[in-house]
Design a protein around this motif. Structure first.
Motif, short mmCIF file in Angstrom:
data_model
loop_
_atom_site.label_atom_id
_atom_site.label_comp_id
_atom_site.label_asym_id
_atom_site.label_seq_id
_atom_site.Cartn_x
_atom_site.Cartn_y
_atom_site.Cartn_z
N ILE A 80 0.87 -1.16 0.00
CA ILE A 80 0.00 0.00 0.00
C ILE A 80 0.90 1.21 0.00
CG2 ILE A 80 -0.32 -0.04 2.52
CD1 ILE A 80 -3.27 0.91 1.76
N ALA A 81 0.65 2.13 -0.93
CA ALA A 81 1.59 3.23 -1.12
C ALA A 81 0.86 4.55 -1.21
CB ALA A 81 2.41 3.01 -2.38
N LEU A 82 1.57 5.58 -0.75
CA LEU A 82 1.04 6.93 -0.79
C LEU A 82 1.93 7.72 -1.75
CD1 LEU A 82 -1.18 8.39 0.97
CD2 LEU A 82 0.73 9.33 2.26
N ARG A 83 1.35 8.22 -2.83
CA ARG A 83 2.12 8.90 -3.87
C ARG A 83 3.36 8.09 -4.24
NH1 ARG A 83 -0.42 13.62 -4.32
NH2 ARG A 83 -1.23 14.61 -2.43
N GLY A 84 3.17 6.80 -4.38
CA GLY A 84 4.26 5.94 -4.83
C GLY A 84 5.17 5.40 -3.75
N ARG A 85 5.11 6.01 -2.55
CA ARG A 85 6.00 5.51 -1.51
C ARG A 85 5.22 4.66 -0.51
NH1 ARG A 85 9.51 10.46 0.51
NH2 ARG A 85 7.52 11.46 0.09
#
Ligand SMILES: Nc1ncnc2c1ncn2[C@@H]1O[C@H](COP(=O)(O)OP(=O)(O)OP(=O)(O)O)[C@@H](O)[C@H]1O
Ligand SMILES: Nc1ncnc2c1ncn2[C@@H]1O[C@H](COP(=O)(O)OP(=O)(O)OP(=O)(O)O)[C@@H](O)[C@H]1O
Ligand SMILES: [Mg+2]
Ligand SMILES: [Mg+2]
Lengths: 269, 310, 271, 271, 269
Positions: A80-85
């Motif tokens: 699970i990623a937030l803006r790719g991170r």
């Protein structure tokens, strides 16, 4: 001249890179009895400004997905990623409205509860935080309860304070778990409109859980339908731009209902 | 360093010379005579064990406690801190008193009697009782009365004896508790320590570590002189000494009682130790001491080796 | 039928009875009566003096023997030790709340040291600090730190999960998280830990003063009790104890009750 | 990121570290090392013996001086006193939970008696029970009842309102209500009260055995420590204290931890 | 021959003496800031077998009325009586389903939570209590969660256990505070039907709080509409026998909506 094929309805309109994205997200609780699979390989993507609604039967893992997005749970599988991170922990960029009534801090009045994250996470000066908190509480209709402690509030009032607290933060990502379940129709309609306005204004990305199909179609730009426990993706539906009361809206609601509860047609309601 | 001295006493009239030293500024005077200025700090501790701890931890320099604690610490610190006596502190009899009219001698104690001592087995009272038993029934029976003894601090034991409430019927006491108890009509004396050891016996000893004595010879000497003067002064002025005691300690005890103790000729602050060897040898025989002192001079510094101690 | 706050208009008597002070005074009077009767019945003033005798002795000791001064000496040492102990304990518990190894370490330390009597530490205290107030404070810290840490840790661990998640959600961590979320949420347990720690600080101080005695003329309450016990003035001993009891009551009603009423009871966290 | 229970597959080292016993052993080893170093540095064996010396003395005392017997004597008195105290405290607290006047009375009593040192009660214990085990048990009760009552009362008063209402809704009142609703709901606080009470029972017993001593022959652990302290066998004193520490650890890990794991942690009431 | 006037629709059919009746019930909370009037002179009557639904905006005092009926709150004015005798305290003749999620006893599994009142208040032997509890939990769809502790359940699952616990008790009077708010549409419909069947079978009297007007019309034989804070009676409506989906049902729902929210017609929903 080439003929353009019509855009399939189920394909969401991507307006930018994914703000929040899950790939084969699997979430497992560790219990006495062993591992308890709550969410099984669910993938989802939220572009900026998108509003994704999770819909599914009770206990299917909606809250669990939300908690993973908030950074409280570590995936047992998938990412699970937030803006790719990859999400590594909670943070004030993703504000959560929890399902439980005890999410207010009991030692703070309604006003202080709303001011708290503004001061602590947004670092606003107290006077400004106070002004914003008062405004947020006014919008949820609690002007008269500013100085009441949570234990002196009714169930719906507590949830409204929590909603005010989240909206006042104007986060980039808003994670809401059945925020309107304890509210009467009128208050609910007002707050739905309010939520949409705030989210639109701030170009916030919204992950929303509800049990009301009408609410889902109204709030969401897209729906993510989950099967019963353990939660698996049933399907997703693009519902952007449907106006309540229109036949398209009613039709979509009916479709979603039938998708969620195929056997329900035989039942009495 | 030379010129400072920290002293410890316990509550009670046996430490009267310390009170006199403080009251009359004797340390200052004798220090001045030796050409040093002495600053003294006084502390009060409630028992021999705490006193020994304070000495060993280096928190104090000169302490006063019973013969028992001195012999123990001398035995344990031989070859290390080498604690030894400076002078004898006080000699007085301590009495075994009872409220059981049937008990005339220790042979009369029955199974229902309970004899209170400050601490079973280790206190000087307990040892004296064992000594008496050994004399009466033979050395191998020195523990014969132990099963009747219970540990109780002097005040509690005296209270229990006077109130006739507890199971306590006898108490191997101390001044002024024995005087307080004996003032009661129903309480009488069974024996006292002088009878057991066969004459006047030193009960309190002033002692210090070898290091203090060697590093502060002048201060040490000034203290010995001050102490000797105080002891002599008390012997000559019992009335004034009683007043000093009341004034310095704020004691609420009856002045007549204090005076009667001070003028009792068995009560003395003679710096010369008496009759301590008997106890020391007994303690070695029962295994409480690892080292057997050949004479009292072993556990006293040379300061008073020229005196006719025993 | 008083499970929830409600409004009613009771009779005058009932309204007087509503007042906590009134009820407390009733309790105190009953206790005083019980004491007097027990003493009369026992009729053994050297073991159990009557309340009236004790009160007279108290008045006399205050007038002639600087009892209040002695109480103040003890109280000031007590406050220093208590304050230091709380600071240490809070630091330890905050660390333990943030880190699992620290939590294990603290729990192990508590299980080990909490049962040790203060008297066992006196020799070490003497060795490290000498014959002075610092040794007393060291022993006081030992009396307060472990029980307070136990209560605080339990309080921290009992904080409802949602409240913990809310705090984390705002990005709070470490000391801020402990100070802004855990501490207020665990306040009921912290207060009970404070009360227990306070009581044991007193107990230990009185007991330690007996063994430790005094240096340079400034004996505290424990020494006052010890001296009078040595001279068999039982009424004065009880007068000294009465001072301990009175201070205990004043602190409970004046300090802890007030804090409780203004915080946890007001917040609905304590019934 | 460990705010909620989760599943992961960590490295071997991390998995070993997961084991609480391993972490506790690490703590103990660190402590042992600290002791040894402190003793070496202090170099005053009569005040602070080395750990190794102490262990040797422990072995010797167990072999030649019936140290375990003495520990058992103390432990059996302790268990009696602790059990009795808990029974009394629970009765008092149950009463207080049901009745407001009883609550005021209990709070007042606690504020008054909790700060009193055990030593103050010895004369009274003597008067009422004579010089025997009963007096020790009396003093133990004093050590346990008040702190436990404080913790229990706080626990009872912190029970969430909804749970209290649920119990009332089923018609539970009085003792049944306390036993079936308040007690399990307040279990975290009760357990912390039990731990504190247990620790103070030990402290008090050891200290009381010192002052009170024993009828000769049947000395407990406190007596063992006292005798050796008087005879300046410091290594044996520390051996005795080590036994207290070991029993504390065993009880904490074996009893309290187990209860906690099977109850409050399993129920999600303690993190 | 006399002409019978037609029975007015708003007048409920009384089938016996009132089981639960309130006269000018006034409920006041005592707070730091002074007295807080929550419910102002509300009167209501429930005959045996009747199902009264309280409807009103968030914070209007619905839960408060329920708590007074349960015996947790003493009226500051007026009376509340059970079969003619004033309510003096709580009791197992009136089983409450609370609005809060923490109404399960955390130290008991789902099964034990349901068994608890059966054993303690109904005095059933354990085996029988267990059988009934298992049946009740099966009916709310929790067969697989019997041995889970409350903290391992989702919000909706907790509420279902609470509903099962109440229904298994088969009380004479059932007081339910938004029991279905956290449930998805299908589960909700099933449990509504189940509730109606149980209440009918046992001839139980039901006092029910909801925010859903459809649910109110479906569940109730009568509705009691309350004004916003402090709660005052707006009106009552007889809604017995309306079948969902019929025009009569839809019309009634619309009427109730307009009665509750007269200004809402101007709003966006
Ligand atoms: N802390 C936990 N420990 C163990 N299992 C849990 C825990 N929390 C939830 N579960 C389980 O995980 C599954 C999903 O729970 P979740 O709360 O995500 O459901 P949900 O979709 O939010 O349901 P609802 O609509 O009822 O709130 C359920 O089967 C539940 O029993
Ligand atoms: N314990 C309390 N102390 C003080 N005031 C309270 C308390 N409980 C509720 N109130 C107040 O009483 C009023 C009614 O509350 P109640 O819980 O009955 O509302 P409700 O109709 O159930 O609302 P909701 O639909 O939001 O649950 C509210 O204004 C609330 O602030
Ligand atoms: Mg959920
Ligand atoms: Mg409500």
């Amino acid at each position: 001249m080439t003929v353009l094929s019509p855009k399939p309805l189920a394909e969401p309109v991507r307006t930018g890179p994914a703000v929040l994205s899950a790939r084969d997200l699997t979430l497992v609780y560790r219990t006495e009895a062993g591992a308890h699979l709550a969410v099984d390989r669910v993938s989802l993507d939220l572009a900026e400004g998108e509003r994704l609604v999770l819909l599914g039967p009770s206990g299917c893992g909606k809250s669990t997905i939300l908690k993973a997005a908030a950074g409280f749970l570590k995936p047992a599988g998938g990412t699970i990623a937030l803006r790719g991170r990859p999400v590594t922990g909670p943070g004030p960029d993703r504000i959560v409205v929890f399902q439980e009534f005890d999410q207010l801090l009991p030692w703070k009045t309604a006003l202080d509860n709303v001011m708290f994250p503004l001061v602590r996470a947004r670092n606003l000066p107290r006077t400004e935080a106070r002004a914003q908190a008062e405004e947020a509480l006014e919008r949820v209709g609690l002007t008269r309860a500013l100085h009441q402690y949570p234990h002196e509030l009714s169930g719906g009032m507590k949830q409204r304070v929590a909603i005010a607290r989240a909206l006042a933060m104007r986060p980039e990502v808003l994670l809401m778990d059945e925020p309107f379940a304890a509210l009467d129709a009128l208050t609910r309609a007002r707050l739905q409109a309010d939520l949409l306005r705030v989210v639109e204004e701030a170009r916030a990305t919204l992950l929303f859980v509800t049990h009301s199909i009408e609410e889902a179609v109204l709030i969401g730009t897209r729906l993510h339908l989950l099967s019963a426990h353990p939660g698996r993706t049933l399907t997703t539906r693009d519902v952007a731009g449907l106006t309540p009361g229109t036949p398209a809206f009613t039709r979509e609601a009916k479709v979603v209902h039938d998708l969620l509860f195929p056997q329900a047609e035989a039942a009495d309601v | 360093a030379e010129g400072t001295i920290r002293l410890v006493e316990q509550p009670g009239i046996s430490y009267l010379p310390f009170h006199v030293i403080r009251d009359q500024g004797l340390l200052d005077r004798h220090g001045a005579a030796k050409g040093i200025e002495i600053t003294s700090e006084w502390a009060q501790l409630s028992g021999g064990a705490a006193t020994n701890d304070a000495l060993l931890s280096g928190s104090v320099d000169i302490v006063a406690a019973g013969v028992g604690p001195l012999l123990t610490i001398w035995d344990r610190t031989r070859g290390a801190q080498n604690v030894r006596g400076i002078v004898a502190g006080a000699q007085f009899p301590f009495a075994l008193v009872t409220n059981n009219p049937k008990v005339k001698s220790i042979a009369d104690f029955g199974p229902d009697d309970r004899i209170a001592v400050p601490s079973v087995g280790v206190s000087v009272q307990a040892r004296t009782l064992q000594f008496a038993a050994a004399k009466l029934w033979g050395a191998e029976n020195f523990q014969k009365l132990d099963e009747l003894t219970v540990s109780l601090p002097h005040p509690d034991a005296t209270q229990a004896l006077l109130s006739r409430s507890g199971t306590i019927t006898a108490h191997f006491s101390n001044s002024p508790f024995q005087q307080l108890a004996l003032a009661d009509n129903g309480i009488h004396q069974v024996l006292d320590s002088f009878e057991v050891y066969g004459g006047p016996t030193t009960s309190i000893i002033i002692y210090t570590t070898e290091a203090f004595r060697e590093k502060n010879p002048l201060t040490y000497a000034a203290f010995v002189d001050a102490y000797s003067e105080a002891a002599a002064w008390i012997a000559e002025n019992p009335e004034a000494a009683a007043d000093t005691y009341i004034r310095v300690t704020g004691s609420k005890l009856d002045r007549d009682l204090i005076l009667s103790i001070l003028s009792d000729d068995r009560f003395s602050f003679d710096p010369t130790p008496r009759n301590t060897e008997a106890l020391a040898h007994f303690l070695h025989d029962v295994g409480a001491l690892k080292n057997r002192p050949e004479s009292w001079r072993d556990y006293f510094f040379e300061t008073i080796h020229d005196r006719p101690g025993s | 039928m008083s499970d929830l706050p409600l409004l009613h208009s009771p009779s005058l008597l009932a309204r007087v009875w509503e007042n906590q002070i009134v009820r407390r005074l009733a309790v105190l009077s009953l206790l005083g009566l019980a004491w007097e009767l027990a003493a009369l019945w026992q009729n053994n003033p050297i073991m159990l003096p009557r309340l009236t005798t004790t009160l007279a002795a108290l008045a006399e000791a205050v007038r002639d023997e600087r009892l209040l001064g002695a109480a103040w000496v003890s109280l000031s040492v007590l406050l220093k030790g208590y304050g230091l102990a709380l600071a240490i304990a809070l630091a330890l518990v905050a660390l333990a709340a943030a880190n699992r190894f620290a939590r294990d370490a603290l729990q192990t330390l508590t299980a080990m040291f909490n049962p040790l009597p203060a008297i066992a530490l006196l020799p070490l205290a003497l060795l490290w600090f000498g014959l002075n107030e610092q040794s007393l404070i060291f022993v006081l810290c030992h009396a307060v730190i472990w029980p307070f840490a136990l209560a605080a840790l339990q309080g921290f661990e009992s904080v409802p999960e949602t409240q913990r998640l809310v705090g984390r959600n705002y990005g709070l961590r470490g000391p801020t998280f402990v100070a802004l979320i855990l501490t207020p949420a665990a306040l009921p347990s912290l207060l009970s830990g404070l009360k227990i720690g306070w009581a044991f600080a007193w107990r230990t101080l009185i007991a330690a003063e007996l063994v430790f005695g005094v240096s340079s003329g400034t004996g505290g309450l424990g020494w006052f009790i010890f001296r009078n016990r040595n001279e068999l003035y039982t009424d004065k001993v009880f007068a000294g104890l009465l001072v301990v009891i009175l201070i205990g009551l004043i602190v409970e009603l004046g300090v802890f009750r007030t804090i409780e009423n203004r915080t946890v009871r007001r917040w609905g966290m304590l019934k």
